[in-house]
Design a protein around this motif. Structure first.
Motif, mmCIF file in Angstrom:
data_model
loop_
_atom_site.group_PDB
_atom_site.id
_atom_site.type_symbol
_atom_site.label_atom_id
_atom_site.label_comp_id
_atom_site.label_asym_id
_atom_site.label_seq_id
_atom_site.Cartn_x
_atom_site.Cartn_y
_atom_site.Cartn_z
ATOM 1 N N VAL A 164 0.841 -1.195 0.000
ATOM 2 C CA VAL A 164 0.000 0.000 0.000
ATOM 3 C C VAL A 164 0.875 1.244 0.000
ATOM 4 C CG1 VAL A 164 -1.635 1.363 1.355
ATOM 5 C CG2 VAL A 164 -2.008 -1.088 1.063
ATOM 6 N N GLU A 165 1.905 1.251 0.849
ATOM 7 C CA GLU A 165 2.794 2.406 0.916
ATOM 8 C C GLU A 165 3.513 2.632 -0.406
ATOM 9 O OE1 GLU A 165 3.553 4.885 3.518
ATOM 10 O OE2 GLU A 165 1.509 4.109 3.613
ATOM 11 N N LEU A 166 4.010 1.557 -1.004
ATOM 12 C CA LEU A 166 4.735 1.678 -2.271
ATOM 13 C C LEU A 166 3.822 2.217 -3.366
ATOM 14 C CD1 LEU A 166 7.097 1.216 -4.203
ATOM 15 C CD2 LEU A 166 6.354 -1.173 -4.415
ATOM 16 N N TRP A 167 2.643 1.617 -3.494
ATOM 17 C CA TRP A 167 1.766 2.002 -4.591
ATOM 18 C C TRP A 167 1.079 3.340 -4.344
ATOM 19 C CZ3 TRP A 167 1.084 0.187 -9.473
ATOM 20 C CH2 TRP A 167 1.860 -0.944 -9.802
ATOM 21 N N ALA A 168 0.909 3.707 -3.096
ATOM 22 C CA ALA A 168 0.410 5.055 -2.812
ATOM 23 C C ALA A 168 1.423 6.094 -3.276
ATOM 24 C CB ALA A 168 0.122 5.220 -1.323
ATOM 25 N N ALA A 169 2.714 5.817 -3.055
ATOM 26 C CA ALA A 169 3.766 6.722 -3.520
ATOM 27 C C ALA A 169 3.803 6.768 -5.047
ATOM 28 C CB ALA A 169 5.122 6.284 -2.968
ATOM 29 N N LEU A 170 3.675 5.604 -5.690
ATOM 30 C CA LEU A 170 3.654 5.571 -7.152
ATOM 31 C C LEU A 170 2.445 6.322 -7.705
ATOM 32 C CD1 LEU A 170 4.692 1.835 -7.730
ATOM 33 C CD2 LEU A 170 6.090 3.876 -8.132
ATOM 34 N N LEU A 171 1.292 6.124 -7.090
ATOM 35 C CA LEU A 171 0.078 6.800 -7.549
ATOM 36 C C LEU A 171 0.197 8.307 -7.358
ATOM 37 C CD1 LEU A 171 -2.820 6.725 -8.605
ATOM 38 C CD2 LEU A 171 -3.582 6.255 -6.260
ATOM 39 N N HIS A 172 0.743 8.715 -6.224
ATOM 40 C CA HIS A 172 0.924 10.145 -5.942
ATOM 41 C C HIS A 172 1.810 10.785 -7.010
ATOM 42 C CE1 HIS A 172 1.564 13.234 -2.442
ATOM 43 N NE2 HIS A 172 1.315 13.827 -3.586
ATOM 44 N N THR A 173 2.925 10.143 -7.301
ATOM 45 C CA THR A 173 3.842 10.660 -8.320
ATOM 46 C C THR A 173 3.175 10.675 -9.689
ATOM 47 O OG1 THR A 173 5.699 9.746 -7.063
ATOM 48 C CG2 THR A 173 6.120 10.347 -9.349
ATOM 49 N N PHE A 174 2.456 9.616 -10.003
ATOM 50 C CA PHE A 174 1.765 9.505 -11.289
ATOM 51 C C PHE A 174 0.731 10.612 -11.454
ATOM 52 C CE2 PHE A 174 -1.970 7.985 -13.589
ATOM 53 C CZ PHE A 174 -1.423 7.549 -14.790
ATOM 54 N N VAL A 175 -0.078 10.838 -10.429
ATOM 55 C CA VAL A 175 -1.146 11.836 -10.519
ATOM 56 C C VAL A 175 -0.566 13.239 -10.669
ATOM 57 C CG1 VAL A 175 -3.074 12.914 -9.286
ATOM 58 C CG2 VAL A 175 -2.840 10.432 -9.312
ATOM 59 N N ASP A 176 0.504 13.538 -9.927
ATOM 60 C CA ASP A 176 1.127 14.857 -10.071
ATOM 61 C C ASP A 176 1.614 15.072 -11.502
ATOM 62 O OD1 ASP A 176 0.643 15.487 -7.456
ATOM 63 O OD2 ASP A 176 2.730 15.421 -6.803
ATOM 64 N N GLY A 177 2.262 14.061 -12.076
ATOM 65 C CA GLY A 177 2.747 14.180 -13.446
ATOM 66 C C GLY A 177 1.611 14.246 -14.455
ATOM 67 N N LEU A 178 0.587 13.436 -14.236
ATOM 68 C CA LEU A 178 -0.551 13.423 -15.148
ATOM 69 C C LEU A 178 -1.286 14.764 -15.111
ATOM 70 C CD1 LEU A 178 -2.234 11.755 -17.118
ATOM 71 C CD2 LEU A 178 -3.564 10.915 -15.168
ATOM 72 N N ALA A 179 -1.454 15.322 -13.917
ATOM 73 C CA ALA A 179 -2.124 16.615 -13.791
ATOM 74 C C ALA A 179 -1.342 17.694 -14.526
ATOM 75 C CB ALA A 179 -2.276 16.987 -12.319
ATOM 76 N N SER A 180 -0.025 17.670 -14.411
ATOM 77 C CA SER A 180 0.811 18.643 -15.112
ATOM 78 C C SER A 180 0.645 18.514 -16.628
ATOM 79 C CB SER A 180 2.278 18.441 -14.723
ATOM 80 O OG SER A 180 3.115 19.318 -15.443
ATOM 81 N N GLN A 181 0.596 17.293 -17.125
ATOM 82 C CA GLN A 181 0.422 17.094 -18.564
ATOM 83 C C GLN A 181 -0.954 17.558 -19.028
ATOM 84 O OE1 GLN A 181 1.434 13.204 -19.988
ATOM 85 N NE2 GLN A 181 3.526 13.298 -19.228
ATOM 86 N N ILE A 182 -1.978 17.291 -18.238
ATOM 87 C CA ILE A 182 -3.333 17.730 -18.606
ATOM 88 C C ILE A 182 -3.377 19.250 -18.724
ATOM 89 C CG2 ILE A 182 -5.730 17.860 -17.824
ATOM 90 C CD1 ILE A 182 -5.249 15.155 -16.416
ATOM 91 N N MET A 183 -2.691 19.940 -17.789
ATOM 92 C CA MET A 183 -2.687 21.401 -17.796
ATOM 93 C C MET A 183 -1.805 21.972 -18.897
ATOM 94 S SD MET A 183 -4.717 22.665 -15.456
ATOM 95 C CE MET A 183 -4.115 24.348 -15.171
ATOM 96 N N ASN A 184 -0.635 21.377 -19.091
ATOM 97 C CA ASN A 184 0.367 21.990 -19.963
ATOM 98 C C ASN A 184 0.359 21.470 -21.395
ATOM 99 O OD1 ASN A 184 1.459 23.595 -17.846
ATOM 100 N ND2 ASN A 184 2.514 21.794 -17.057
ATOM 101 N N THR A 185 -0.112 20.244 -21.595
ATOM 102 C CA THR A 185 -0.182 19.693 -22.953
ATOM 103 C C THR A 185 -1.555 19.037 -23.161
ATOM 104 O OG1 THR A 185 0.905 17.660 -22.159
ATOM 105 C CG2 THR A 185 2.301 19.332 -23.201
ATOM 106 N N PRO A 186 -2.627 19.828 -23.081
ATOM 107 C CA PRO A 186 -3.981 19.246 -23.139
ATOM 108 C C PRO A 186 -4.305 18.548 -24.450
ATOM 109 C CG PRO A 186 -4.052 21.641 -23.311
ATOM 110 C CD PRO A 186 -2.647 21.288 -22.936
ATOM 111 N N ALA A 187 -3.677 18.966 -25.540
ATOM 112 C CA ALA A 187 -3.956 18.304 -26.821
ATOM 113 C C ALA A 187 -3.423 16.877 -26.822
ATOM 114 C CB ALA A 187 -3.332 19.100 -27.969
ATOM 115 N N GLN A 188 -2.316 16.660 -26.130
ATOM 116 C CA GLN A 188 -1.731 15.318 -26.083
ATOM 117 C C GLN A 188 -2.364 14.447 -25.002
ATOM 118 O OE1 GLN A 188 0.305 18.159 -26.574
ATOM 119 N NE2 GLN A 188 0.257 17.541 -28.735
ATOM 120 N N VAL A 189 -2.876 15.060 -23.954
ATOM 121 C CA VAL A 189 -3.463 14.283 -22.845
ATOM 122 C C VAL A 189 -4.850 14.847 -22.530
ATOM 123 C CG1 VAL A 189 -3.058 13.328 -20.545
ATOM 124 C CG2 VAL A 189 -1.111 14.033 -21.935
ATOM 125 N N PRO A 190 -5.830 14.562 -23.394
ATOM 126 C CA PRO A 190 -7.203 15.000 -23.108
ATOM 127 C C PRO A 190 -7.791 14.187 -21.956
ATOM 128 C CG PRO A 190 -7.152 13.633 -25.073
ATOM 129 C CD PRO A 190 -5.725 13.838 -24.665
#
Length: 213
Positions: A164-190
């Motif tokens: 749980v601890e490992l995957w919570a850290a992976l999910l946290h990192t993933f969501v932060d990166g995904l949110a940045s892509q949604i904001m900064n490159t919306p055409a590539q990550v709708p």
């Protein structure tokens, strides 16, 4: 008789004005002059409440944090019907992604809070980071079949399940990166692509219950 002034109300007005400034200009725009102009006040009137920019920004960051909690927590707590545990967890996590206008605003406000915490590290670490990690810890715990915490605050401590601890850290990192892509490159990550990527990650969690059908 002199008119009585509701100081709490005036501070609330200033907080609302400062949030509008953040959405346009970011935290750097939260100056005594800038917030006074947005609120329709004189700088002298504002200095009656805040002696300098640091005091103003400290108050504004707390007001922004309270605003975010007031907007996001009710959505996290509302009843949902999901086809699977993974889908239910994905629906929770999506509340942290800037997938629509409301959540894009929240992302901008969250970014301002993070910037403040970077400049002025709080004792005990970032409050926003800890609260987000608690949400991801809760979601991974649900996927792995653990009894859910009754409140998000109960998930702020490390989980006894190391996965749980490992995957919570992976999910946290993933969501932060995904949110940045949604904001900064919306055409590539709708939004639909983001939703698919999120669910792919959650299905990869060891012990995840398979999606029916």
């Amino acid at each position: 008789m002199p008119r009585l002034v509701d100081h709490d109300q005036r501070r609330a007005e200033l907080g609302a004005a400062a949030i509008r400034v953040i959405l346009r200009e970011g935290l750097a725009g939260v100056t005594v002059r800038g917030v006074a102009a947005e609120a329709g006040w004189s700088t002298g009137s504002l200095r009656h409440y805040f002696r300098n920019q640091h005091e103003l920004q400290t108050y504004v960051v707390q007001a922004t944090t309270d605003t975010l909690r007031g907007r996001v927590l009710p959505r996290l707590q509302r009843p949902r019907t999901a086809s699977s545990v993974v889908e239910g967890a994905a629906m929770l996590v999506e509340e942290m992604l800037p997938l629509d206008a409301e959540r894009r605003e929240e992302y901008a406000l969250w970014s301002a809070v993070v910037e403040w915490e970077r400049q002025h590290p709080p004792e005990g670490g970032s409050v926003t980071w800890n609260e987000q990690r608690a949400l991801y810890r809760l979601c991974i715990g649900l996927i792995r079949g653990h009894e859910p915490a009754r409140e998000l605050g109960q998930a702020t401590l490390p989980h006894p399940d190391a996965e749980v601890e490992l995957w919570a850290a992976l999910l946290h990192t993933f969501v932060d990166g995904l949110a940045s892509q949604i904001m900064n490159t919306p055409a590539q990550v709708p939004p639909d692509t983001a939703a698919q990527l999120l669910r792919s990650l959650l299905r990869a969690v060891p012990g995840a219950r398979p999606v029916p059908g």
